[in-house]
Motif scaffolding. Structure first.
Motif, short mmCIF file in Angstrom:
data_model
loop_
_atom_site.label_atom_id
_atom_site.label_comp_id
_atom_site.label_asym_id
_atom_site.label_seq_id
_atom_site.Cartn_x
_atom_site.Cartn_y
_atom_site.Cartn_z
N PHE A 1 0.84 -1.19 0.00
CA PHE A 1 0.00 0.00 0.00
C PHE A 1 0.88 1.25 0.00
CE2 PHE A 1 -3.93 2.20 0.86
CZ PHE A 1 -3.52 3.35 1.52
N ALA A 2 1.92 1.25 0.82
CA ALA A 2 2.83 2.40 0.90
C ALA A 2 3.54 2.63 -0.44
CB ALA A 2 3.85 2.21 2.02
N ARG A 3 3.92 1.57 -1.10
CA ARG A 3 4.61 1.71 -2.39
C ARG A 3 3.70 2.33 -3.44
NH1 ARG A 3 6.89 -3.10 -0.38
NH2 ARG A 3 9.14 -2.88 -0.16
N ASP A 4 2.40 2.13 -3.30
CA ASP A 4 1.44 2.69 -4.26
C ASP A 4 1.02 4.12 -3.90
OD1 ASP A 4 1.46 0.34 -5.70
OD2 ASP A 4 -0.33 -0.47 -4.73
N ASP A 5 1.47 4.63 -2.78
CA ASP A 5 1.06 5.96 -2.32
C ASP A 5 2.22 6.93 -2.55
OD1 ASP A 5 0.45 8.28 -0.78
OD2 ASP A 5 -0.87 7.08 0.49
N PRO A 6 2.04 7.91 -3.45
CA PRO A 6 3.14 8.82 -3.76
C PRO A 6 3.57 9.71 -2.59
CG PRO A 6 1.12 9.54 -4.83
CD PRO A 6 0.84 8.19 -4.22
#
Length: 157
Positions: free
Chosen positions: A107-112
């Motif tokens: 999820f963090a990797r997908d959040d800029p």
């Protein structure tokens, strides 16, 4: 077959489950800031505090379900410029930690907004191999209140 992991907001969980979880002495072993007994008021304040993070930052901590059963809580909390990741599982579900962490970190990797996450671990945590395998780097000790924690950083880009 491994359980299905889902993240839901903390108000969706029976407060008695959170109270029992946070009252387990095995949980307190690795949470030096966890002091005092948990009662209904403590749980209500905890949930309200975590929900305030969602309101302030658009992100916060979730309750974690495995096949629909509450197994703990965790997620992201803004600490200064850092997005700190925390995970507090029921002791009977510690074995799900790496799997849950990887799912949350996806999820963090997908959040800029999240170029990296930090982890604050108490000195009592001795098994740190999972952090190393994920690629987290030790960046030094830091104080949080009266306690010292080991701080790690994981780039999410």
């Amino acid at each position: 077959m491994p359980p299905t992991i889902r993240f839901v907001r903390l108000p969706q969980i029976d407060p008695g489950l959170i109270q029992a979880h946070m009252s387990d002495p095995r949980v307190a072993e690795h949470m030096p800031l966890l002091t005092g007994a948990w009662d209904a008021d403590t749980v209500a304040q905890f949930v309200a505090t975590k929900e305030a993070c969602w309101q302030r930052d658009g992100l916060g901590h979730w309750a974690i379900l495995a096949d629909g059963d509450y197994v703990g809580w965790g997620g992201f909390q803004k600490e200064g410029e850092d997005w700190d990741f925390g995970l507090v599982l029921h002791p009977d579900r510690f074995g799900l930690g790496l799997r849950i962490a990887r799912q949350a970190l996806g999820f963090a990797r997908d959040d800029p907004r999240i170029p990296y996450v930090t982890f604050l671990l108490p000195p009592s945590r001795k098994n740190l191999g999972a952090l190393r395998r994920m690629g987290a780097d030790y960046i030094g000790d830091t104080s949080y209140g009266p306690e010292t924690f080991r701080k790690y950083r994981l780039d999410t880009a």
